[in-house]
Design a protein around this motif. Structure first.
Motif, PDB file in Angstrom:
ATOM      1  N   THR A 116       0.858  -1.183   0.000  1.00 20.16           N
ATOM      2  CA  THR A 116       0.000   0.000   0.000  1.00 20.16           C
ATOM      3  C   THR A 116       0.891   1.228   0.000  1.00 20.16           C
ATOM      4  OG1 THR A 116      -1.710   1.250   1.192  1.00 20.16           O
ATOM      5  CG2 THR A 116      -0.156  -0.006   2.531  1.00 20.16           C
ATOM      6  N   ILE A 117       0.377   2.309  -0.541  1.00 23.56           N
ATOM      7  CA  ILE A 117       1.075   3.598  -0.462  1.00 23.56           C
ATOM      8  C   ILE A 117       0.190   4.603   0.273  1.00 23.56           C
ATOM      9  CG2 ILE A 117       2.577   3.241  -2.441  1.00 23.56           C
ATOM     10  CD1 ILE A 117       0.562   4.867  -4.127  1.00 23.56           C
ATOM     11  N   GLY A 118      -0.547   4.071   1.262  1.00 24.16           N
ATOM     12  CA  GLY A 118      -1.391   4.929   2.076  1.00 24.16           C
ATOM     13  C   GLY A 118      -2.530   5.579   1.312  1.00 24.16           C
ATOM     14  N   LYS A 119      -2.885   4.968   0.170  1.00 26.81           N
ATOM     15  CA  LYS A 119      -3.946   5.499  -0.699  1.00 26.81           C
ATOM     16  C   LYS A 119      -3.631   6.908  -1.198  1.00 26.81           C
ATOM     17  CE  LYS A 119      -7.760   2.661   1.016  1.00 26.81           C
ATOM     18  NZ  LYS A 119      -6.931   1.715   1.735  1.00 26.81           N
ATOM     19  N   ARG A 120      -2.329   7.218  -1.288  1.00 25.28           N
ATOM     20  CA  ARG A 120      -1.913   8.544  -1.747  1.00 25.28           C
ATOM     21  C   ARG A 120      -0.837   8.403  -2.831  1.00 25.28           C
ATOM     22  NH1 ARG A 120       0.676  11.985   0.683  1.00 25.28           N
ATOM     23  NH2 ARG A 120      -0.398  13.904   0.131  1.00 25.28           N
ATOM     24  N   PRO A 121      -1.201   8.582  -4.110  1.00 27.21           N
ATOM     25  CA  PRO A 121      -0.193   8.562  -5.174  1.00 27.21           C
ATOM     26  C   PRO A 121       0.932   9.561  -4.932  1.00 27.21           C
ATOM     27  CG  PRO A 121      -2.409   8.525  -6.103  1.00 27.21           C
ATOM     28  CD  PRO A 121      -2.565   8.765  -4.631  1.00 27.21           C
ATOM     29  N   GLU A 122       0.621  10.625  -4.194  1.00 25.12           N
ATOM     30  CA  GLU A 122       1.642  11.638  -3.900  1.00 25.12           C
ATOM     31  C   GLU A 122       2.828  11.050  -3.144  1.00 25.12           C
ATOM     32  OE1 GLU A 122      -1.538  11.798  -3.178  1.00 25.12           O
ATOM     33  OE2 GLU A 122      -2.405  13.618  -4.057  1.00 25.12           O
ATOM     34  N   ASN A 123       2.604   9.957  -2.425  1.00 25.35           N
ATOM     35  CA  ASN A 123       3.689   9.359  -1.648  1.00 25.35           C
ATOM     36  C   ASN A 123       4.842   8.903  -2.544  1.00 25.35           C
ATOM     37  OD1 ASN A 123       2.265   9.824   0.664  1.00 25.35           O
ATOM     38  ND2 ASN A 123       1.915   7.676   1.184  1.00 25.35           N
ATOM     39  N   VAL A 124       4.512   8.223  -3.664  1.00 27.01           N
ATOM     40  CA  VAL A 124       5.590   7.751  -4.531  1.00 27.01           C
ATOM     41  C   VAL A 124       6.225   8.917  -5.292  1.00 27.01           C
ATOM     42  CG1 VAL A 124       4.708   5.413  -4.769  1.00 27.01           C
ATOM     43  CG2 VAL A 124       3.956   7.166  -6.398  1.00 27.01           C
ATOM     44  N   ILE A 125       5.420   9.914  -5.637  1.00 26.49           N
ATOM     45  CA  ILE A 125       5.960  11.087  -6.332  1.00 26.49           C
ATOM     46  C   ILE A 125       6.931  11.831  -5.422  1.00 26.49           C
ATOM     47  CG2 ILE A 125       5.357  13.318  -7.356  1.00 26.49           C
ATOM     48  CD1 ILE A 125       2.665  12.037  -8.171  1.00 26.49           C
ATOM     49  N   GLU A 126       6.559  12.000  -4.159  1.00 26.94           N
ATOM     50  CA  GLU A 126       7.428  12.683  -3.205  1.00 26.94           C
ATOM     51  C   GLU A 126       8.694  11.875  -2.936  1.00 26.94           C
ATOM     52  OE1 GLU A 126       7.342  15.794  -1.349  1.00 26.94           O
ATOM     53  OE2 GLU A 126       6.242  16.071  -3.226  1.00 26.94           O
ATOM     54  N   TRP A 127       8.532  10.549  -2.823  1.00 29.41           N
ATOM     55  CA  TRP A 127       9.709   9.718  -2.588  1.00 29.41           C
ATOM     56  C   TRP A 127      10.686   9.855  -3.754  1.00 29.41           C
ATOM     57  CZ3 TRP A 127      12.267   5.890  -5.131  1.00 29.41           C
ATOM     58  CH2 TRP A 127      13.296   5.266  -4.418  1.00 29.41           C
ATOM     59  N   CYS A 128      10.188   9.794  -4.974  1.00 23.55           N
ATOM     60  CA  CYS A 128      11.056   9.916  -6.153  1.00 23.55           C
ATOM     61  C   CYS A 128      11.742  11.280  -6.187  1.00 23.55           C
ATOM     62  CB  CYS A 128      10.251   9.701  -7.431  1.00 23.55           C
ATOM     63  SG  CYS A 128       9.742   7.997  -7.715  1.00 23.55           S
ATOM     64  N   ARG A 129      11.012  12.314  -5.840  1.00 27.82           N
ATOM     65  CA  ARG A 129      11.604  13.660  -5.839  1.00 27.82           C
ATOM     66  C   ARG A 129      12.756  13.733  -4.847  1.00 27.82           C
ATOM     67  NH1 ARG A 129      11.389  17.915  -2.686  1.00 27.82           N
ATOM     68  NH2 ARG A 129       9.742  17.021  -1.379  1.00 27.82           N
ATOM     69  N   ILE A 130      12.537  13.221  -3.641  1.00 26.58           N
ATOM     70  CA  ILE A 130      13.578  13.258  -2.616  1.00 26.58           C
ATOM     71  C   ILE A 130      14.773  12.413  -3.041  1.00 26.58           C
ATOM     72  CG2 ILE A 130      14.134  12.593  -0.241  1.00 26.58           C
ATOM     73  CD1 ILE A 130      11.147  13.212   0.422  1.00 26.58           C
ATOM     74  N   ALA A 131      14.494  11.202  -3.528  1.00 27.40           N
ATOM     75  CA  ALA A 131      15.583  10.308  -3.936  1.00 27.40           C
ATOM     76  C   ALA A 131      16.389  10.918  -5.072  1.00 27.40           C
ATOM     77  CB  ALA A 131      15.020   8.947  -4.350  1.00 27.40           C
ATOM     78  N   ARG A 132      15.721  11.539  -6.045  1.00 27.96           N
ATOM     79  CA  ARG A 132      16.442  12.172  -7.160  1.00 27.96           C
ATOM     80  C   ARG A 132      17.275  13.349  -6.667  1.00 27.96           C
ATOM     81  NH1 ARG A 132      15.088  12.141 -12.581  1.00 27.96           N
ATOM     82  NH2 ARG A 132      16.719  13.738 -12.640  1.00 27.96           N
ATOM     83  N   GLU A 133      16.727  14.158  -5.766  1.00 33.11           N
ATOM     84  CA  GLU A 133      17.475  15.294  -5.239  1.00 33.11           C
ATOM     85  C   GLU A 133      18.742  14.842  -4.535  1.00 33.11           C
ATOM     86  OE1 GLU A 133      13.666  18.327  -4.470  1.00 33.11           O
ATOM     87  OE2 GLU A 133      14.730  17.405  -2.786  1.00 33.11           O
ATOM     88  N   GLU A 134      18.626  13.774  -3.738  1.00 32.50           N
ATOM     89  CA  GLU A 134      19.804  13.279  -3.027  1.00 32.50           C
ATOM     90  C   GLU A 134      20.790  12.623  -4.001  1.00 32.50           C
ATOM     91  OE1 GLU A 134      20.571  13.883   0.174  1.00 32.50           O
ATOM     92  OE2 GLU A 134      18.788  15.167   0.069  1.00 32.50           O
ATOM     93  N   ALA A 135      20.258  11.907  -4.994  1.00 32.10           N
ATOM     94  CA  ALA A 135      21.120  11.240  -5.968  1.00 32.10           C
ATOM     95  C   ALA A 135      21.927  12.259  -6.777  1.00 32.10           C
ATOM     96  CB  ALA A 135      20.293  10.369  -6.895  1.00 32.10           C
ATOM     97  N   GLU A 136      21.303  13.394  -7.083  1.00 28.81           N
ATOM     98  CA  GLU A 136      21.995  14.429  -7.852  1.00 28.81           C
ATOM     99  C   GLU A 136      23.243  14.954  -7.128  1.00 28.81           C
ATOM    100  OE1 GLU A 136      21.511  15.433 -10.830  1.00 28.81           O
ATOM    101  OE2 GLU A 136      19.501  14.751 -11.375  1.00 28.81           O
ATOM    102  N   LYS A 137      23.203  14.932  -5.808  1.00 30.36           N
ATOM    103  CA  LYS A 137      24.330  15.421  -5.029  1.00 30.36           C
ATOM    104  C   LYS A 137      25.540  14.494  -5.124  1.00 30.36           C
ATOM    105  CE  LYS A 137      21.211  17.553  -1.631  1.00 30.36           C
ATOM    106  NZ  LYS A 137      20.750  17.508  -0.231  1.00 30.36           N
ATOM    107  N   TYR A 138      25.280  13.229  -5.520  1.00 31.93           N
ATOM    108  CA  TYR A 138      26.371  12.262  -5.602  1.00 31.93           C
ATOM    109  C   TYR A 138      26.694  11.923  -7.058  1.00 31.93           C
ATOM    110  CZ  TYR A 138      25.839  11.737  -0.613  1.00 31.93           C
ATOM    111  OH  TYR A 138      25.799  11.978   0.748  1.00 31.93           O
TER     112      TYR A 138
END
Length: 438
Positions: free
Chosen positions: A415-437
């Motif tokens: 489950t993603i807590g019935k919120r599609p925004e959860n995966v979108i936010e996770w991807c945004r955070i992961a991409r932001e951190e990945a860009e730093k490396y």
């Protein structure tokens, strides 16, 4: 007939591990004019996304990444059962079985291309698999389940090795050609002017031997057998290993294998883009050596490294030796048995689950393998996610694995807590951190 690996929730298989369809029959291949128009409109959006420069850059990133060239960490999110909370019944427009399946496939690609924000490239293909019967090992477990998407128990068919082991035989590939060809021709008729329609066999997710063994023997019996019935357990594992090898022989001989050096999902996360496959002597007939292979042994997570080396590894190795490049592992932490696993042939992608020792695996893998990092999916299961904690955990993991060839894979979501925004936010955070490396 039913095809390999099927699982249903809202009547749709919500995995990226291969477009493997539930049991269509020729009678299911009727699609209304309205449904055709819906599917063609969605396919047009997929084509537009696939042709964008952004997707070309993503393909290049994955290819360099898979060939161990220096890139920033790549990010991929497959919400799995969470897709049912992203693409809901309210959004689905088609009514017939096959049209709904294809509509879901296309809508997922559009979501990946427009909203997800990860590094998955949208491809200009529409792949139709073979419709096949599930592996028949000669005996069958009896399943008990109250809900299609819930847990289940089963009655394993191997009760007594002395009487039941002789009933086991290699699985025979049984293809429903009428349905397979019908699906393929229908897809070409609907999508042929928009996307390249391919008959593409996805014959396995994993070639691991322990899940079939556990299914046939039962988990508790299987684990006790390491001590109480070691010789019989090795016989069972040998039969399964030889059965898979015979199956691969058949698929290779009959020309039923397909290359997976493209946007095909390989292993337990990631895509197959590489120039290292197929082999240099490839002439159009796909062999195992032209492909990525994959095995895991999640069921032996509590088995000692010594027992894994004695009982499991030899029977896995004979299978993975057939492939040009290999992936290994899923949810099992590999740090304790890495000294054994590393001996697999042409190993390239290594799963590092939420339970792995990051420091140890980073020191083992360095830049010689792909460090396939799997953050804990429970972080996305609540309606309100803890963004700060997600960011801190990803940042810490990327700091530990600095110098490794890293991909960050979010999967295994129930489950993603019935919120599609959860995966979108996770991807945004992961991409932001990945860009730093990068």
């Amino acid at each position: 007939m039913k095809s390999y690996g099927d699982g249903e929730s809202t009547g749709l298989d919500q995995t990226a591990a291969g477009k493997i369809y539930t049991g269509f029959t020729p009678q299911d291949l009727e699609i209304s004019r309205e449904e055709r128009l819906i599917l063609q409109e969605l396919a047009g959006k997929v084509k537009m996304l696939a042709s964008s420069p952004r997707m070309k850059e993503k393909r290049k990133l994955w290819k360099n990444h898979n060939m161990l060239k220096k890139t920033r960490p790549l990010v991929f999110c497959d919400p799995e059962n969470g897709w049912n909370e992203i693409i809901t019944e309210r959004q689905m427009k088609c009514k017939t079985k096959i049209a709904r399946r294809w509509e879901m496939d296309l809508r997922k690609e559009i979501f990946w291309g427009e909203e997800m924000g990860d590094d998955k490239p949208v491809e200009p293909y529409f792949d139709v698999p073979y419709t096949v019967s599930p592996d028949d090992w000669g005996v069958k477990p009896v399943y008990r389940q109250t809900d299609k998407s819930g847990s289940y128990t089963w009655d394993p068919p191997i009760k007594d090795y002395k009487t039941d082991l002789k009933k086991i035989h290699a699985p025979r590939v049984c293809i429903d050609w009428k349905t397979t060809r019908g699906c393929f021709e229908l897809a070409k008729d609907i999508f042929g002017d928009i996307l390249k329609v391919r008959l593409k066999g996805t014959w396995w997710w994993s070639l691991g031997i322990t899940w079939p063994a556990v299914t046939l023997r039962g988990l508790e019996n299987f684990l006790c057998d390491f001590i109480e019935h070691p010789d019989e357990l090795k016989q069972l594992l040998s039969i399964i290993s030889r059965g898979y090898l015979q199956k691969l022989d058949f698929l290779e001989r009959e020309g039923l294998l397909s290359l997976n050096n493209d946007g095909t999902y390989v292993g337990s996360g990631g895509f197959g883009f590489t120039d290292e496959l197929p082999q240099k002597d490839f002439k159009g007939h796909v062999r195992c050596c032209d492909m990525w292979g994959f095995a895991e042994s999640q069921e032996t997570v509590n088995v000692s490294p010594e027992m894994y080396e004695e009982f499991i590894f030899p029977y896995e190795k004979s299978i993975l030796d057939r492939f040009g490049l290999n992936c290994y592992g899923c949810c099992e932490p590999l740090h304790a048995r890495w000294h054994v696993v590393k001996n697999h042939h042409n190993l390239r992608r290594v799963s590092c689950s939420p339970w792995v020792n990051l420091e140890k695996m980073a020191s083992y893998l360095e830049d010689k393998y792909i460090f396939s990092m799997k953050p804990n999916p429970a972080m996305l299961a609540k309606p309100t996610i803890d963004k700060d904690t997600i960011r801190k955990q990803i940042r810490r993991a990327l700091e530990i694995t600095r110098g490794c060839v890293v991909e960050i894979i979010m999967k295994d979501n129930h489950t993603i807590g019935k919120r599609p925004e959860n995966v979108i936010e996770w991807c945004r955070i992961a991409r932001e951190e990945a860009e730093k490396y990068g």
